[in-house]
Write a protein that holds these residues in place. Sequence first.
Motif, PDB file in Angstrom:
ATOM      1  N   MET A 159       0.815  -1.210   0.000  1.00 34.61           N
ATOM      2  CA  MET A 159       0.000   0.000   0.000  1.00 34.61           C
ATOM      3  C   MET A 159       0.855   1.269   0.000  1.00 34.61           C
ATOM      4  O   MET A 159       0.322   2.375  -0.047  1.00 34.61           O
ATOM      5  N   ASP A 160       2.169   1.116   0.045  1.00 37.11           N
ATOM      6  CA  ASP A 160       3.069   2.269  -0.092  1.00 37.11           C
ATOM      7  C   ASP A 160       4.481   1.756  -0.343  1.00 37.11           C
ATOM      8  O   ASP A 160       4.828   0.635   0.046  1.00 37.11           O
ATOM      9  N   VAL A 161       5.274   2.582  -1.015  1.00 31.97           N
ATOM     10  CA  VAL A 161       6.681   2.287  -1.261  1.00 31.97           C
ATOM     11  C   VAL A 161       7.484   3.481  -0.767  1.00 31.97           C
ATOM     12  O   VAL A 161       7.150   4.635  -1.069  1.00 31.97           O
ATOM     13  N   ILE A 162       8.528   3.215   0.005  1.00 32.93           N
ATOM     14  CA  ILE A 162       9.352   4.274   0.606  1.00 32.93           C
ATOM     15  C   ILE A 162      10.735   4.232  -0.027  1.00 32.93           C
ATOM     16  O   ILE A 162      11.456   3.244   0.093  1.00 32.93           O
ATOM     17  N   ILE A 163      11.114   5.316  -0.704  1.00 27.77           N
ATOM     18  CA  ILE A 163      12.410   5.389  -1.356  1.00 27.77           C
ATOM     19  C   ILE A 163      13.276   6.405  -0.632  1.00 27.77           C
ATOM     20  O   ILE A 163      12.975   7.596  -0.622  1.00 27.77           O
ATOM     21  N   GLU A 164      14.352   5.915  -0.006  1.00 27.21           N
ATOM     22  CA  GLU A 164      15.243   6.811   0.734  1.00 27.21           C
ATOM     23  C   GLU A 164      14.434   7.712   1.671  1.00 27.21           C
ATOM     24  O   GLU A 164      14.597   8.936   1.694  1.00 27.21           O
ATOM     25  N   ASP A 165      13.538   7.098   2.448  1.00 28.97           N
ATOM     26  CA  ASP A 165      12.724   7.775   3.455  1.00 28.97           C
ATOM     27  C   ASP A 165      11.640   8.678   2.867  1.00 28.97           C
ATOM     28  O   ASP A 165      11.024   9.467   3.596  1.00 28.97           O
ATOM     29  N   ILE A 166      11.391   8.601   1.569  1.00 32.80           N
ATOM     30  CA  ILE A 166      10.340   9.405   0.949  1.00 32.80           C
ATOM     31  C   ILE A 166       9.226   8.486   0.480  1.00 32.80           C
ATOM     32  O   ILE A 166       9.438   7.580  -0.327  1.00 32.80           O
ATOM     33  N   SER A 167       8.025   8.712   0.978  1.00 40.91           N
ATOM     34  CA  SER A 167       6.868   7.883   0.680  1.00 40.91           C
ATOM     35  C   SER A 167       6.260   8.229  -0.673  1.00 40.91           C
ATOM     36  O   SER A 167       6.009   9.397  -0.975  1.00 40.91           O
ATOM     37  N   LEU A 168       6.003   7.196  -1.490  1.00 37.06           N
ATOM     38  CA  LEU A 168       5.336   7.409  -2.768  1.00 37.06           C
ATOM     39  C   LEU A 168       3.958   8.018  -2.542  1.00 37.06           C
ATOM     40  O   LEU A 168       3.561   8.967  -3.220  1.00 37.06           O
ATOM     41  N   VAL A 169       3.206   7.468  -1.578  1.00 36.23           N
ATOM     42  CA  VAL A 169       1.864   7.962  -1.292  1.00 36.23           C
ATOM     43  C   VAL A 169       1.906   9.415  -0.818  1.00 36.23           C
ATOM     44  O   VAL A 169       1.130  10.260  -1.288  1.00 36.23           O
ATOM     45  N   ASN A 170       2.787   9.729   0.112  1.00 36.04           N
ATOM     46  CA  ASN A 170       2.878  11.096   0.620  1.00 36.04           C
ATOM     47  C   ASN A 170       3.315  12.071  -0.463  1.00 36.04           C
ATOM     48  O   ASN A 170       2.870  13.221  -0.511  1.00 36.04           O
ATOM     49  N   ASN A 171       4.209  11.607  -1.348  1.00 34.30           N
ATOM     50  CA  ASN A 171       4.685  12.451  -2.433  1.00 34.30           C
ATOM     51  C   ASN A 171       3.532  12.808  -3.373  1.00 34.30           C
ATOM     52  O   ASN A 171       3.355  13.975  -3.756  1.00 34.30           O
ATOM     53  N   TYR A 172       2.734  11.817  -3.726  1.00 35.76           N
ATOM     54  CA  TYR A 172       1.580  12.084  -4.580  1.00 35.76           C
ATOM     55  C   TYR A 172       0.563  12.962  -3.862  1.00 35.76           C
ATOM     56  O   TYR A 172      -0.029  13.870  -4.461  1.00 35.76           O
ATOM     57  N   ARG A 173       0.328  12.697  -2.569  1.00 35.74           N
ATOM     58  CA  ARG A 173      -0.651  13.498  -1.827  1.00 35.74           C
ATOM     59  C   ARG A 173      -0.263  14.977  -1.826  1.00 35.74           C
ATOM     60  O   ARG A 173      -1.121  15.860  -1.990  1.00 35.74           O
ATOM     61  N   SER A 174       1.016  15.254  -1.661  1.00 34.56           N
ATOM     62  CA  SER A 174       1.482  16.644  -1.670  1.00 34.56           C
ATOM     63  C   SER A 174       1.201  17.295  -3.021  1.00 34.56           C
ATOM     64  O   SER A 174       0.760  18.455  -3.089  1.00 34.56           O
ATOM     65  N   GLN A 175       1.457  16.550  -4.100  1.00 39.03           N
ATOM     66  CA  GLN A 175       1.202  17.101  -5.432  1.00 39.03           C
ATOM     67  C   GLN A 175      -0.289  17.310  -5.671  1.00 39.03           C
ATOM     68  O   GLN A 175      -0.704  18.340  -6.216  1.00 39.03           O
ATOM     69  N   PHE A 176      -1.096  16.332  -5.256  1.00 34.88           N
ATOM     70  CA  PHE A 176      -2.542  16.453  -5.436  1.00 34.88           C
ATOM     71  C   PHE A 176      -3.082  17.640  -4.645  1.00 34.88           C
ATOM     72  O   PHE A 176      -3.950  18.386  -5.132  1.00 34.88           O
TER      73      PHE A 176
END
Length: 204
Positions: A159-176
């Motif tokens: 339900m989420d992928v974390i790359i170098e402490d950065i969440s894919l879900v959180n990254n998209y949420r910020s953009q949205f």
Amino acid sequence: MKFGSISSAIIGFLMTLLLHPSFAAAGPAADQLKQTVDAVLGILNDPALKGDAKTRRQKLREIIYSRFDFAEMAKRSLGAQWQKRSPAEQKEFVQVFTDLLEGAYLDNLESYSGEKVRFLKDRQEQDHAEVSTKIVNKKGEEFVVGYRLHAVNGDWKVMDVIIEDISLVNNYRSQFNRVLARSSYADLIETMRQKKVSAPGAKS
């Protein structure tokens, strides 16, 4: 670290699922993740499918969709806005979000070039789990990638992928949220359809 600097190490299916683990994982969530890895690699290395891109893509899509909970990822990415949407809008958003991820990552499946991944550790608390991996590319560069999974009818779904402490879900949420702050929900959907939202870690 910028996403672009690590994309070469995590090309392909949602960053890491093409990568071959160096040893078997211990817990059930990590073990199921490894099974998906092996299935994807089996398809990519199947000589009978080398000349049939359409069939190979469909087989890969079936495996990917069985392991990733795109509906949950979409819901979390939209955040508080999810509850404000009608059931029809929620269904549409999940489909558009899934298409966005597929367009960003599935097109790079054939770019796999021997990167390796080690399962570092996994932790489970009831119906949630986290699996930590380390990717090593051909240059010897290392990148930490983690997965957050939850149990769904006996299966463990990402339900989420974390790359170098950065969440894919959180990254998209910020953009949205940035789009919604200056425009409408309809404009967000159109922005996603046009692939104007940055895909974390995707190969450009």
